[in-house]
Design a protein around this motif. Sequence first.
Motif, PDB file in Angstrom:
ATOM      1  N   SER A  91       0.821  -1.219   0.000  1.00  0.00           N
ATOM      2  CA  SER A  91       0.000   0.000   0.000  1.00  0.00           C
ATOM      3  C   SER A  91       0.853   1.268   0.000  1.00  0.00           C
ATOM      4  O   SER A  91       0.427   2.308   0.485  1.00  0.00           O
ATOM      5  CB  SER A  91      -0.942  -0.016   1.190  1.00  0.00           C
ATOM      6  OG  SER A  91      -0.208  -0.321   2.358  1.00  0.00           O
ATOM      7  N   PHE A  92       2.060   1.175  -0.488  1.00  0.00           N
ATOM      8  CA  PHE A  92       2.986   2.286  -0.738  1.00  0.00           C
ATOM      9  C   PHE A  92       3.513   2.959   0.542  1.00  0.00           C
ATOM     10  O   PHE A  92       4.692   3.239   0.650  1.00  0.00           O
ATOM     11  CB  PHE A  92       2.387   3.352  -1.674  1.00  0.00           C
ATOM     12  CG  PHE A  92       1.517   2.809  -2.781  1.00  0.00           C
ATOM     13  CD1 PHE A  92       1.932   1.715  -3.533  1.00  0.00           C
ATOM     14  CD2 PHE A  92       0.273   3.360  -3.079  1.00  0.00           C
ATOM     15  CE1 PHE A  92       1.147   1.191  -4.554  1.00  0.00           C
ATOM     16  CE2 PHE A  92      -0.525   2.842  -4.101  1.00  0.00           C
ATOM     17  CZ  PHE A  92      -0.088   1.749  -4.826  1.00  0.00           C
ATOM     18  N   ASN A  93       2.583   3.238   1.509  1.00  0.00           N
ATOM     19  CA  ASN A  93       2.981   3.846   2.786  1.00  0.00           C
ATOM     20  C   ASN A  93       3.776   5.139   2.649  1.00  0.00           C
ATOM     21  O   ASN A  93       4.764   5.341   3.356  1.00  0.00           O
ATOM     22  CB  ASN A  93       3.787   2.849   3.640  1.00  0.00           C
ATOM     23  CG  ASN A  93       2.914   1.733   4.168  1.00  0.00           C
ATOM     24  OD1 ASN A  93       1.802   1.537   3.667  1.00  0.00           O
ATOM     25  ND2 ASN A  93       3.375   1.013   5.161  1.00  0.00           N
ATOM     26  N   LEU A  94       3.329   6.008   1.753  1.00  0.00           N
ATOM     27  CA  LEU A  94       3.954   7.326   1.661  1.00  0.00           C
ATOM     28  C   LEU A  94       3.220   8.263   2.625  1.00  0.00           C
ATOM     29  O   LEU A  94       2.070   8.000   2.991  1.00  0.00           O
ATOM     30  CB  LEU A  94       3.843   7.859   0.229  1.00  0.00           C
ATOM     31  CG  LEU A  94       4.583   7.025  -0.824  1.00  0.00           C
ATOM     32  CD1 LEU A  94       4.115   7.400  -2.223  1.00  0.00           C
ATOM     33  CD2 LEU A  94       6.088   7.204  -0.702  1.00  0.00           C
ATOM     34  N   ILE A  95       3.889   9.335   3.022  1.00  0.00           N
ATOM     35  CA  ILE A  95       3.248  10.285   3.937  1.00  0.00           C
ATOM     36  C   ILE A  95       2.546  11.357   3.102  1.00  0.00           C
ATOM     37  O   ILE A  95       3.184  12.079   2.332  1.00  0.00           O
ATOM     38  CB  ILE A  95       4.293  10.906   4.886  1.00  0.00           C
ATOM     39  CG1 ILE A  95       4.922   9.792   5.724  1.00  0.00           C
ATOM     40  CG2 ILE A  95       3.664  11.975   5.768  1.00  0.00           C
ATOM     41  CD1 ILE A  95       6.107  10.222   6.546  1.00  0.00           C
ATOM     42  N   ASP A  96       1.219  11.429   3.257  1.00  0.00           N
ATOM     43  CA  ASP A  96       0.408  12.281   2.381  1.00  0.00           C
ATOM     44  C   ASP A  96       0.709  13.771   2.493  1.00  0.00           C
ATOM     45  O   ASP A  96       0.550  14.509   1.533  1.00  0.00           O
ATOM     46  CB  ASP A  96      -1.087  12.053   2.667  1.00  0.00           C
ATOM     47  CG  ASP A  96      -1.584  10.796   1.967  1.00  0.00           C
ATOM     48  OD1 ASP A  96      -0.985  10.437   0.932  1.00  0.00           O
ATOM     49  OD2 ASP A  96      -2.532  10.171   2.466  1.00  0.00           O
ATOM     50  N   ASP A  97       1.137  14.211   3.678  1.00  0.00           N
ATOM     51  CA  ASP A  97       1.377  15.646   3.879  1.00  0.00           C
ATOM     52  C   ASP A  97       2.697  16.111   3.269  1.00  0.00           C
ATOM     53  O   ASP A  97       2.930  17.308   3.146  1.00  0.00           O
ATOM     54  CB  ASP A  97       1.420  15.969   5.380  1.00  0.00           C
ATOM     55  CG  ASP A  97       0.060  15.802   6.013  1.00  0.00           C
ATOM     56  OD1 ASP A  97      -0.924  15.795   5.249  1.00  0.00           O
ATOM     57  OD2 ASP A  97      -0.013  15.666   7.242  1.00  0.00           O
TER      58      ASP A  97
END
Length: 230
Positions: A91-97
Amino acid sequence: MIELKNLRKSYFSGDTETIALRDVSLSISAGEFIAVMGPSGCGKSTLMNVLGMIDTPSDGQYLFNGADISNYGESQLVDLRKNNLGYIFQSFNLIDDLSVEDNIALPLKYLGLNKKRRKARVREALELVGLAHRAQHKPSQLSGGQQQRAAVARAIIVDPKLILADEPTGNLDSQNGAEVMELLHLLNAQGSTILMVTHSKENAKEAQRVVQMLDGRVVSADEHGSELNA
Ligand code: ADP
């Protein structure tokens, strides 16, 4: 590079013990590209978490480059992790902010690199994964394939010796999945050891070796997993 000896991992909830890994012994040489397969609940993620030093084994030995890290404390593990390991998740797990660029730079920040060096390294990684033109975008403004390529860039930014990919193509269509596989091959050719959990026989066939798991055990770890030939 990695030697697991009679590794065991169990979880307790109250008095109930769930054994996630039973007597797992496995050798991984530097430069290998290994696929891990098996039905849901057989212990694949637990194995990845233990190998990734996110979780510690309940029993047995984990040798990393010759050092027995089974009993390392958290700060020793953090040091090993940030210098040697890269993680890629389904699920990629990037930080959206954070922008794509800042997401990718994060591991370098933890390593204490200054801003100028971070920027140069991030630029290289962005170019490698074909996202130089998306550096300032937020993850939510990218397609799934682009997000996973950003996650690959983040995983490789510290030049990790071992890349752990947990179903890296699981949320992608075949075209984007193929692109991520291509990147993994490129990284492998450049010297990274890769361990990839996958449900895709097609992807597993691209690995040099398949570790087949069942009920917490490694049931085969040869060049042609039995399931692939079925
Ligand atoms: P897989 O990745 O192959 O689906 P997992 O490694 O997630 O398998 O799980 C292996 C077994 O361990 C399962 O029975 C699961 O329910 C159990 N398990 C995994 N993590 C935990 C946890 N944190 N607490 C309790 N049981 C867990």
